[in-house]
Scaffold this motif. Structure first.
Motif, PDB file in Angstrom:
ATOM      1  N   PRO A 134      -4.026   0.365  -7.385  1.00 36.27           N
ATOM      2  CA  PRO A 134      -3.894   1.747  -6.893  1.00 36.27           C
ATOM      3  C   PRO A 134      -4.273   1.872  -5.422  1.00 36.27           C
ATOM      4  O   PRO A 134      -3.546   2.494  -4.635  1.00 36.27           O
ATOM      5  CB  PRO A 134      -4.852   2.536  -7.794  1.00 36.27           C
ATOM      6  CG  PRO A 134      -4.946   1.717  -9.044  1.00 36.27           C
ATOM      7  CD  PRO A 134      -4.891   0.294  -8.584  1.00 36.27           C
ATOM      8  N   LEU A 159       3.438  10.606  -2.902  1.00 35.19           N
ATOM      9  CA  LEU A 159       2.721  10.716  -4.170  1.00 35.19           C
ATOM     10  C   LEU A 159       3.545  10.136  -5.317  1.00 35.19           C
ATOM     11  O   LEU A 159       3.020   9.425  -6.173  1.00 35.19           O
ATOM     12  CB  LEU A 159       2.380  12.176  -4.445  1.00 35.19           C
ATOM     13  CG  LEU A 159       1.590  12.456  -5.728  1.00 35.19           C
ATOM     14  CD1 LEU A 159       0.247  11.737  -5.696  1.00 35.19           C
ATOM     15  CD2 LEU A 159       1.385  13.950  -5.908  1.00 35.19           C
ATOM     16  N   ARG A 160       4.856  10.412  -5.321  1.00 39.70           N
ATOM     17  CA  ARG A 160       5.713   9.876  -6.381  1.00 39.70           C
ATOM     18  C   ARG A 160       5.783   8.359  -6.335  1.00 39.70           C
ATOM     19  O   ARG A 160       5.756   7.684  -7.367  1.00 39.70           O
ATOM     20  CB  ARG A 160       7.116  10.470  -6.271  1.00 39.70           C
ATOM     21  CG  ARG A 160       7.225  11.906  -6.756  1.00 39.70           C
ATOM     22  CD  ARG A 160       8.673  12.321  -6.922  1.00 39.70           C
ATOM     23  NE  ARG A 160       9.397  12.279  -5.640  1.00 39.70           N
ATOM     24  CZ  ARG A 160       9.446  13.279  -4.778  1.00 39.70           C
ATOM     25  NH1 ARG A 160       8.818  14.419  -5.050  1.00 39.70           N
ATOM     26  NH2 ARG A 160      10.132  13.178  -3.662  1.00 39.70           N
ATOM     27  N   ILE A 162       3.559   6.374  -5.439  1.00 44.93           N
ATOM     28  CA  ILE A 162       2.284   5.833  -5.937  1.00 44.93           C
ATOM     29  C   ILE A 162       2.191   5.993  -7.458  1.00 44.93           C
ATOM     30  O   ILE A 162       1.884   5.043  -8.182  1.00 44.93           O
ATOM     31  CB  ILE A 162       1.104   6.536  -5.235  1.00 44.93           C
ATOM     32  CG1 ILE A 162       1.085   6.167  -3.739  1.00 44.93           C
ATOM     33  CG2 ILE A 162      -0.220   6.165  -5.892  1.00 44.93           C
ATOM     34  CD1 ILE A 162       0.146   7.015  -2.913  1.00 44.93           C
ATOM     35  N   LEU A 163       2.494   7.201  -7.943  1.00 41.00           N
ATOM     36  CA  LEU A 163       2.348   7.465  -9.376  1.00 41.00           C
ATOM     37  C   LEU A 163       3.352   6.692 -10.220  1.00 41.00           C
ATOM     38  O   LEU A 163       3.046   6.280 -11.345  1.00 41.00           O
ATOM     39  CB  LEU A 163       2.501   8.961  -9.642  1.00 41.00           C
ATOM     40  CG  LEU A 163       1.407   9.864  -9.069  1.00 41.00           C
ATOM     41  CD1 LEU A 163       1.717  11.319  -9.378  1.00 41.00           C
ATOM     42  CD2 LEU A 163       0.039   9.475  -9.619  1.00 41.00           C
ATOM     43  N   TYR A 164       4.546   6.462  -9.705  1.00 42.25           N
ATOM     44  CA  TYR A 164       5.584   5.783 -10.471  1.00 42.25           C
ATOM     45  C   TYR A 164       5.497   4.267 -10.346  1.00 42.25           C
ATOM     46  O   TYR A 164       6.269   3.551 -10.979  1.00 42.25           O
ATOM     47  CB  TYR A 164       6.969   6.239 -10.008  1.00 42.25           C
ATOM     48  CG  TYR A 164       7.294   7.670 -10.343  1.00 42.25           C
ATOM     49  CD1 TYR A 164       6.540   8.381 -11.273  1.00 42.25           C
ATOM     50  CD2 TYR A 164       8.352   8.327  -9.726  1.00 42.25           C
ATOM     51  CE1 TYR A 164       6.832   9.701 -11.575  1.00 42.25           C
ATOM     52  CE2 TYR A 164       8.656   9.652 -10.026  1.00 42.25           C
ATOM     53  CZ  TYR A 164       7.884  10.330 -10.951  1.00 42.25           C
ATOM     54  OH  TYR A 164       8.163  11.645 -11.250  1.00 42.25           O
ATOM     55  N   ASN A 165       4.575   3.785  -9.541  1.00 42.03           N
ATOM     56  CA  ASN A 165       4.429   2.339  -9.394  1.00 42.03           C
ATOM     57  C   ASN A 165       4.015   1.734 -10.737  1.00 42.03           C
ATOM     58  O   ASN A 165       3.026   2.157 -11.342  1.00 42.03           O
ATOM     59  CB  ASN A 165       3.366   2.030  -8.333  1.00 42.03           C
ATOM     60  CG  ASN A 165       3.256   0.552  -8.038  1.00 42.03           C
ATOM     61  OD1 ASN A 165       2.809  -0.227  -8.866  1.00 42.03           O
ATOM     62  ND2 ASN A 165       3.670   0.155  -6.859  1.00 42.03           N
ATOM     63  N   ILE A 168       0.399   0.697 -11.261  1.00 39.64           N
ATOM     64  CA  ILE A 168      -0.588   1.771 -11.379  1.00 39.64           C
ATOM     65  C   ILE A 168      -0.537   2.417 -12.753  1.00 39.64           C
ATOM     66  O   ILE A 168      -1.561   2.556 -13.435  1.00 39.64           O
ATOM     67  CB  ILE A 168      -0.366   2.818 -10.270  1.00 39.64           C
ATOM     68  CG1 ILE A 168      -0.678   2.187  -8.905  1.00 39.64           C
ATOM     69  CG2 ILE A 168      -1.243   4.039 -10.505  1.00 39.64           C
ATOM     70  CD1 ILE A 168      -0.467   3.120  -7.737  1.00 39.64           C
ATOM     71  N   TRP A 169       0.663   2.840 -13.209  1.00 36.51           N
ATOM     72  CA  TRP A 169       0.694   3.547 -14.491  1.00 36.51           C
ATOM     73  C   TRP A 169       0.361   2.633 -15.654  1.00 36.51           C
ATOM     74  O   TRP A 169      -0.214   3.075 -16.655  1.00 36.51           O
ATOM     75  CB  TRP A 169       2.004   4.288 -14.695  1.00 36.51           C
ATOM     76  CG  TRP A 169       3.282   3.497 -14.802  1.00 36.51           C
ATOM     77  CD1 TRP A 169       4.252   3.384 -13.863  1.00 36.51           C
ATOM     78  CD2 TRP A 169       3.738   2.745 -15.933  1.00 36.51           C
ATOM     79  NE1 TRP A 169       5.286   2.596 -14.321  1.00 36.51           N
ATOM     80  CE2 TRP A 169       4.996   2.200 -15.595  1.00 36.51           C
ATOM     81  CE3 TRP A 169       3.215   2.472 -17.199  1.00 36.51           C
ATOM     82  CZ2 TRP A 169       5.734   1.398 -16.461  1.00 36.51           C
ATOM     83  CZ3 TRP A 169       3.945   1.669 -18.072  1.00 36.51           C
ATOM     84  CH2 TRP A 169       5.181   1.139 -17.704  1.00 36.51           C
ATOM     85  N   ALA A 172      -3.458   2.436 -15.741  1.00 42.63           N
ATOM     86  CA  ALA A 172      -4.014   3.688 -16.254  1.00 42.63           C
ATOM     87  C   ALA A 172      -3.804   3.803 -17.765  1.00 42.63           C
ATOM     88  O   ALA A 172      -4.718   4.207 -18.502  1.00 42.63           O
ATOM     89  CB  ALA A 172      -3.369   4.872 -15.537  1.00 42.63           C
TER      90      ALA A 172
END
Length: 304
Positions: A134, A159-160, A162-165, A168-169, A172
């Motif tokens: 992250p 932001l997208r 990063i979140l859709y990587n 990362i997901w 999490a």
């Protein structure tokens, strides 16, 4: 250690041979790479983190030591930015030096961890994934948005991205499932395990296919800075912070490996898409991957 490292690099060399001999066509490599990054690798991260006994591991100390090492190298580069600019390293080239100095090749790290310590090694390296990925994605996207010549990304697009990587997901999700690991269906864990076993071998083949040895003819300051910071300074800093935080034994070894592996091949695609110096990024990746055959065992033997 040497046997595991040689095995990893033989698989990487096989990927390079498959590409150079044309056994797998370039358009097929694109599909294999997408499969690896978006499906196979997330599966191994979710399965490892969801089923790990994290309470018995130095999660915070190990993760914090790697975060501090990354932030230290990033700070040095950002402070040295004016000097590097005067030395002829412009904005796009600087972003490639930055990515080459802080990012890590997760496939190489996980393959080495599994080869050395089996599931314990994979679990410890998954902690590194959750701690590093992250942060690395955030700072690399921000540096590219600031210094590259591409179209600046909006806050929403940043932001997208990063979140859709998938790194990362998947981290999490694996951590979110960990407290309920006893309730997870065996078929679901088996499904993730089958996909995860495929990820390391295919991922290393993709690493090899991304190498271009013809680009190593004329190394310069940009190459040298990225090599020294990533293959020398990063493992030293990771070791230093880990020792200060009480990390020892296998966790210390995995921390050093996480710091000492070469930069990620995915850095090339980020540089290409966001206006960085993609050719320089490819050169740095290739040079580090070749040199890591010597620097990785040296780091583990001297610091471990």
């Amino acid at each position: 250690m040497l046997d595991s490292l040689i095995a990893v690099f033989l698989v990487i060399a096989t990927g390079w041979c498959l590409k150079t001999r044309g056994i797998v066509s370039p358009e097929h490599w694109i599909g294999v790479e997408r499969l690896t990054y978006q499906v196979l690798f997330p599966a191994v991260v979710i399965a490892t983190l969801a089923t790990a006994e994290l309470g018995n591991l130095p999660v915070l100390a190990m993760g914090l030591s790697l975060v501090l090492a990354i932030l230290s190298v990033a700070a040095v580069l950002l402070l040295a930015r004016p000097l590097l600019a005067r030395a002829g390293i412009g904005g796009p080239a600087f972003t490639s030096v930055f990515q080459g100095s802080v990012r890590w090749n997760t496939f190489v790290a996980l393959a080495l961890a599994s080869g050395l310590l089996g599931r314990t090694g994979a679990t410890l390296m998954a902690i590194a994934v959750a701690a590093m990925i992250p942060l690395l994605n955030v700072i690399c996207v921000l540096v590219l948005a600031r210094f590259a010549n591409g179209r600046p990304m909006s806050a929403g697009a940043t932001l997208r991205s990063i979140l859709y990587n998938p790194f990362i997901w998947s981290s999490a999700l694996g951590l979110a499932l960990n407290p309920a690991q006893g309730l997870l269906p065996a078929a679901f864990i088996g499904y993730l395990d089958v996909l995860g076993r495929a990820s390391l071998g295919i991922g290393l083949l993709v690493v090899g296919a991304g190498l271009d040895l013809k680009r190593l003819a004329r190394p310069n300051l940009a190459h040298g800075a990225a090599v020294l910071l990533k293959l020398v300074a990063m493992p030293l800093l990771a070791w230093f912070f880990a020792r200060q935080l009480g990390v020892a034994g296998p966790a210390l070894t995995m921390t050093i490996i996480a710091g000492a592996v070469p930069t990620a091949t995915a850095a090339y695609f980020l540089a290409r898409d966001l206006g960085g110096d993609a050719p320089l990024m490819a050169e740095i990746t290739t040079l580090q991957t070749v040199l890591a055959l010597a620097t990785l065992p040296a780091a583990v033997l001297l610091l471990g």
